[in-house]
Design a protein around this motif. Structure first.
Motif, PDB file in Angstrom:
ATOM      1  N   GLU A  49       0.852  -1.189   0.000  1.00 31.58           N
ATOM      2  CA  GLU A  49       0.000   0.000   0.000  1.00 31.58           C
ATOM      3  C   GLU A  49       0.893   1.247   0.000  1.00 31.58           C
ATOM      4  OE1 GLU A  49      -3.205   2.427   2.812  1.00 31.58           O
ATOM      5  OE2 GLU A  49      -2.438   0.461   3.444  1.00 31.58           O
ATOM      6  N   VAL A  50       0.564   2.207  -0.853  1.00 26.24           N
ATOM      7  CA  VAL A  50       1.333   3.452  -0.924  1.00 26.24           C
ATOM      8  C   VAL A  50       0.499   4.590  -0.350  1.00 26.24           C
ATOM      9  CG1 VAL A  50       2.543   5.095  -2.410  1.00 26.24           C
ATOM     10  CG2 VAL A  50       2.533   2.657  -2.999  1.00 26.24           C
ATOM     11  N   LYS A  51       1.002   5.190   0.721  1.00 27.35           N
ATOM     12  CA  LYS A  51       0.361   6.367   1.312  1.00 27.35           C
ATOM     13  C   LYS A  51       0.905   7.608   0.604  1.00 27.35           C
ATOM     14  CE  LYS A  51       0.142   6.651   5.773  1.00 27.35           C
ATOM     15  NZ  LYS A  51       0.564   6.603   7.203  1.00 27.35           N
ATOM     16  N   TYR A  52       0.034   8.319  -0.089  1.00 22.91           N
ATOM     17  CA  TYR A  52       0.430   9.509  -0.847  1.00 22.91           C
ATOM     18  C   TYR A  52       0.330  10.758   0.022  1.00 22.91           C
ATOM     19  CZ  TYR A  52       0.110  13.424  -4.134  1.00 22.91           C
ATOM     20  OH  TYR A  52       0.299  14.627  -4.772  1.00 22.91           O
ATOM     21  N   VAL A  53       1.386  11.581  -0.002  1.00 22.21           N
ATOM     22  CA  VAL A  53       1.378  12.876   0.676  1.00 22.21           C
ATOM     23  C   VAL A  53       1.821  13.929  -0.339  1.00 22.21           C
ATOM     24  CG1 VAL A  53       2.307  14.277   2.559  1.00 22.21           C
ATOM     25  CG2 VAL A  53       1.942  11.821   2.899  1.00 22.21           C
ATOM     26  N   GLY A  54       0.937  14.847  -0.674  1.00 27.26           N
ATOM     27  CA  GLY A  54       1.264  15.899  -1.629  1.00 27.26           C
ATOM     28  C   GLY A  54       1.792  17.138  -0.928  1.00 27.26           C
ATOM     29  N   ILE A  55       2.951  17.605  -1.352  1.00 30.75           N
ATOM     30  CA  ILE A  55       3.587  18.785  -0.753  1.00 30.75           C
ATOM     31  C   ILE A  55       3.763  19.844  -1.842  1.00 30.75           C
ATOM     32  CG2 ILE A  55       5.617  19.658   0.477  1.00 30.75           C
ATOM     33  CD1 ILE A  55       6.154  16.726   1.298  1.00 30.75           C
TER      34      ILE A  55
ATOM     35  N   GLY B 162      10.488   9.647  -2.003  1.00 30.20           N
ATOM     36  CA  GLY B 162       9.961  10.986  -2.233  1.00 30.20           C
ATOM     37  C   GLY B 162      10.511  11.612  -3.489  1.00 30.20           C
ATOM     38  N   GLY B 163       9.786  12.574  -4.023  1.00 30.53           N
ATOM     39  CA  GLY B 163      10.256  13.356  -5.142  1.00 30.53           C
ATOM     40  C   GLY B 163      11.275  14.377  -4.656  1.00 30.53           C
ATOM     41  N   VAL B 164      12.463  14.347  -5.245  1.00 29.52           N
ATOM     42  CA  VAL B 164      13.524  15.288  -4.876  1.00 29.52           C
ATOM     43  C   VAL B 164      14.149  15.802  -6.171  1.00 29.52           C
ATOM     44  CG1 VAL B 164      15.675  15.650  -3.604  1.00 29.52           C
ATOM     45  CG2 VAL B 164      13.994  14.013  -2.746  1.00 29.52           C
ATOM     46  N   GLY B 165      13.923  17.068  -6.503  1.00 35.63           N
ATOM     47  CA  GLY B 165      14.501  17.654  -7.701  1.00 35.63           C
ATOM     48  C   GLY B 165      15.966  17.969  -7.509  1.00 35.63           C
ATOM     49  N   THR B 166      16.688  18.146  -8.619  1.00 35.04           N
ATOM     50  CA  THR B 166      18.131  18.387  -8.517  1.00 35.04           C
ATOM     51  C   THR B 166      18.459  19.685  -7.794  1.00 35.04           C
ATOM     52  OG1 THR B 166      18.021  19.255 -10.792  1.00 35.04           O
ATOM     53  CG2 THR B 166      18.853  17.007 -10.495  1.00 35.04           C
TER      54      THR B 166
ATOM     55  N   SER C  37      11.755  22.847   2.767  1.00 36.52           N
ATOM     56  CA  SER C  37      11.627  23.043   4.218  1.00 36.52           C
ATOM     57  C   SER C  37      10.967  21.837   4.880  1.00 36.52           C
ATOM     58  CB  SER C  37      10.829  24.319   4.522  1.00 36.52           C
ATOM     59  OG  SER C  37       9.524  24.247   3.985  1.00 36.52           O
ATOM     60  N   LYS C  38      10.050  21.183   4.168  1.00 33.99           N
ATOM     61  CA  LYS C  38       9.384  19.991   4.713  1.00 33.99           C
ATOM     62  C   LYS C  38      10.400  18.873   4.921  1.00 33.99           C
ATOM     63  CE  LYS C  38       5.653  17.316   5.499  1.00 33.99           C
ATOM     64  NZ  LYS C  38       4.716  17.525   6.606  1.00 33.99           N
ATOM     65  N   TYR C  39      11.275  18.665   3.939  1.00 37.06           N
ATOM     66  CA  TYR C  39      12.309  17.636   4.076  1.00 37.06           C
ATOM     67  C   TYR C  39      13.280  18.006   5.197  1.00 37.06           C
ATOM     68  CZ  TYR C  39      11.045  15.003  -0.145  1.00 37.06           C
ATOM     69  OH  TYR C  39      10.401  14.211  -1.064  1.00 37.06           O
ATOM     70  N   ASP C  40      13.706  19.268   5.250  1.00 35.43           N
ATOM     71  CA  ASP C  40      14.653  19.696   6.290  1.00 35.43           C
ATOM     72  C   ASP C  40      14.089  19.465   7.682  1.00 35.43           C
ATOM     73  OD1 ASP C  40      16.555  20.457   4.460  1.00 35.43           O
ATOM     74  OD2 ASP C  40      16.029  22.583   4.476  1.00 35.43           O
ATOM     75  N   THR C  41      12.810  19.790   7.863  1.00 42.17           N
ATOM     76  CA  THR C  41      12.167  19.611   9.173  1.00 42.17           C
ATOM     77  C   THR C  41      12.115  18.135   9.551  1.00 42.17           C
ATOM     78  OG1 THR C  41      10.801  21.584   8.854  1.00 42.17           O
ATOM     79  CG2 THR C  41      10.043  19.981  10.480  1.00 42.17           C
ATOM     80  N   ALA C  42      11.767  17.287   8.578  1.00 40.98           N
ATOM     81  CA  ALA C  42      11.672  15.844   8.856  1.00 40.98           C
ATOM     82  C   ALA C  42      13.042  15.230   9.105  1.00 40.98           C
ATOM     83  CB  ALA C  42      10.982  15.143   7.688  1.00 40.98           C
ATOM     84  N   ILE C  43      14.067  15.734   8.446  1.00 38.77           N
ATOM     85  CA  ILE C  43      15.425  15.229   8.676  1.00 38.77           C
ATOM     86  C   ILE C  43      15.844  15.500  10.111  1.00 38.77           C
ATOM     87  CG2 ILE C  43      17.861  15.639   8.123  1.00 38.77           C
ATOM     88  CD1 ILE C  43      16.950  16.056   5.189  1.00 38.77           C
ATOM     89  N   GLN C  44      15.494  16.663  10.603  1.00 39.94           N
ATOM     90  CA  GLN C  44      15.890  17.040  11.961  1.00 39.94           C
ATOM     91  C   GLN C  44      15.012  16.409  13.032  1.00 39.94           C
ATOM     92  OE1 GLN C  44      16.684  21.279  12.526  1.00 39.94           O
ATOM     93  NE2 GLN C  44      16.934  21.524  10.320  1.00 39.94           N
ATOM     94  N   GLY C  45      13.709  16.289  12.738  1.00 41.84           N
ATOM     95  CA  GLY C  45      12.796  15.841  13.780  1.00 41.84           C
ATOM     96  C   GLY C  45      12.187  14.474  13.588  1.00 41.84           C
TER      97      GLY C  45
ATOM     98  N   ALA D 132      21.340  18.068  -3.391  1.00 40.96           N
ATOM     99  CA  ALA D 132      22.568  18.113  -2.593  1.00 40.96           C
ATOM    100  C   ALA D 132      22.275  18.475  -1.146  1.00 40.96           C
ATOM    101  CB  ALA D 132      23.549  19.115  -3.197  1.00 40.96           C
ATOM    102  N   GLU D 133      21.350  19.399  -0.957  1.00 42.74           N
ATOM    103  CA  GLU D 133      21.006  19.851   0.396  1.00 42.74           C
ATOM    104  C   GLU D 133      20.454  18.701   1.237  1.00 42.74           C
ATOM    105  OE1 GLU D 133      20.640  22.986   3.288  1.00 42.74           O
ATOM    106  OE2 GLU D 133      21.577  22.980   1.309  1.00 42.74           O
ATOM    107  N   VAL D 134      19.646  17.825   0.613  1.00 38.64           N
ATOM    108  CA  VAL D 134      19.078  16.683   1.324  1.00 38.64           C
ATOM    109  C   VAL D 134      20.121  15.583   1.493  1.00 38.64           C
ATOM    110  CG1 VAL D 134      17.258  14.923   1.277  1.00 38.64           C
ATOM    111  CG2 VAL D 134      16.774  17.241   0.477  1.00 38.64           C
TER     112      VAL D 134
END
Length: 445
Positions: free
Chosen positions: A78-84, A106-110, A91-99, A114-116
């Motif tokens: 089962e795939v739980k979809y979350v649209g951001i 996830g979709g991560v553009g170029t 900022s959503k990825y940065d927050t989740a990385i820290q917390g 590098a930041e992620v």
């Protein structure tokens, strides 16, 4: 001074982030929750995985179709979809990385890769891709962009699509003037001059002078000189004398063969101006195709890849590439990788990109019938996958890249157009900042 401030701020952030990561290495469940410090696990290849769409709203419907197809083939996943929304994805990825609370995939553009990746959140994908049915079926040029954008050491993103640079031109105006398609730089400059009649408010070209001006300018510069690397050792080639001469020629079009309003035009104003006026050529990407179609009809314009050198060699800078990443904290990497493989299959990658209006990363998908009908996309796909195309990899991996290319130098580009700065001064300034950023990155990488 600005560079020093940015480096100090980034160093402080890195220390703080390292402390947070050390404290958040907690276990995570099948939904992929957890911090970047978590090693995760392969899991059973079944159960639930979470997918973050980094362009939620715009791409929600097509991703839900892909997910439905996937769950039909793999009923035990089962795939739980979350649209951001795209604007808040970083900022959503940065927050989740820290917390904690990262997805499995996830979709991560170029632009943000590098930041992620540098925060230890992503799983290297080289070995998985090598053993995958996708091996040999993805665009080599796009894979090179993905790897370079992640820092060059490992593949942290499997590319799904690209929005290639396109030269749009008015076929009706070209035919009336007896001009060939602007397929080479020589033909481009000839057309720019011949189609200009200031007295009748007719211009050969519209140049991007406002927000987002740097990338198309670099595309024109490297495209004309044929220089194929952004770096020569640890020094950038951006201010190579050949590039300086090419930039001088390019910006000399301003106000001579372009409207004076171009100095302030971002892509929205530039596209609207081209669609409603009598301007011969516009350099933009595939994303404006529907606007042109609606304004001009299919028989009054064409979209072709950026011009080539006289010998047919095409040199272009790397465009941002969309893609999927596997998060290191996932406890179900086997299922998450199945989803990535499925989304990148020829049928699904074709379906996704037909909806998105972009070039598929899967080379079999790039041969789909809809692409043969959409000439600009077909030509872009052929250019991206062609052996005569050389890609100059822009340094998306530099933490300062966005600041340097936008906040620091977009105002300078306007000064350049207005004659308040020379091409050499502009490129020397840009080179100094890039060389400092590269040295800083290598020191801390």
């Amino acid at each position: 001074m600005k560079s020093s401030i940015r480096r100090s701020r980034r160093a402080a952030t890195a220390v703080a982030l390292g402390s947070v990561l050390a404290l958040t290495a907690t276990a995570c469940g099948d939904d992929g929750s957890g911090g970047a410090g978590d090693k995760g696990g392969e899991g059973s290849g079944k159960g639930t995985i979470t997918f973050w769409d980094n362009n939620g709203g715009v791409r929600t419907d097509i991703w839900k179709q892909v997910i439905a197809d996937f769950e039909k083939k793999y009923p035990d996943i089962e795939v739980k979809y979350v649209g951001i929304p795209a604007a808040s994805a970083q900022s959503k990825y940065d927050t989740a990385i820290q917390g904690g609370g990262l997805p499995d995939v996830g979709g991560v553009g170029t632009a943000m890769l590098a930041e992620v990746a540098v925060q230890g959140a992503l799983e290297p994908l080289d070995a998985r891709l090598e053993k995958s049915p996708l091996n040999g079926r993805l665009s080599r040029n796009l894979l090179d962009v993905s790897k370079s954008a992640g820092g060059g050491d490992a593949l942290y993103q499997v590319p799904t699509s690209a929005n290639n640079g396109t030269l749009w031109y008015r076929t009706d105006l070209f035919e009336k003037a007896g001009l060939d398609a602007p397929s080479t730089w020589a033909k481009f400059y000839e057309a720019a001059g011949k189609l200009t009649d200031k007295g009748r408010n007719e211009f050969g070209f519209t140049i991007r002078g406002g927000e987002g001006a740097i990338a198309p300018a670099l595309d024109a510069v490297y495209g004309q000189t044929g220089i194929t690397s952004f770096w020569n050792g640890d020094k950038t080639t951006v201010n190579d004398p050949k590039n300086v001469a090419a930039l001088e020629k390019y910006i000399a079009l301003y106000k001579k063969d372009t409207p004076s309003a171009d100095v302030n035009n971002d892509f929205t104003k530039m596209v609207a101006q081209w669609d409603s006026g009598t301007i011969g050529m516009l350099s933009h990407n595939l994303g404006s195709y529907q606007d042109h179609l609606k304004a001009l009809g299919k028989d009054r314009f064409r979209g072709i890849p950026n011009p080539t050198l006289d010998d047919g060699t095409r040199v272009q800078v790397s465009n941002p590439v969309d893609g999927l990443s596997l998060f290191k904290s996932s406890e179900n990497k086997a299922a998450a990788w199945k989803f990535i493989e499925f989304a990148l299959s020829a049928a699904e990658n074709s379906k996704f990109n037909e909806s998105a209006g972009q070039v598929p990363a899967n080379t079999d998908a790039a041969k789909a019938a809809w692409i043969q009908r959409a000439e600009p996309t077909r030509l872009a796909a052929e250019a991206l996958n062609g052996t005569d195309t050389k890609i100059v990899q822009l340094p998306y991996y530099l933490p300062d890249w966005n600041t340097i290319s936008k906040a620091d130098n977009e105002p300078n580009f306007q000064k350049l157009l207005l004659g308040k700065m020379t091409a050499k001064e502009f490129l020397d300034t840009l080179a100094d900042q890039l060389n400092a950023a590269q040295a800083d990155w290598k020191k801390n990488h």
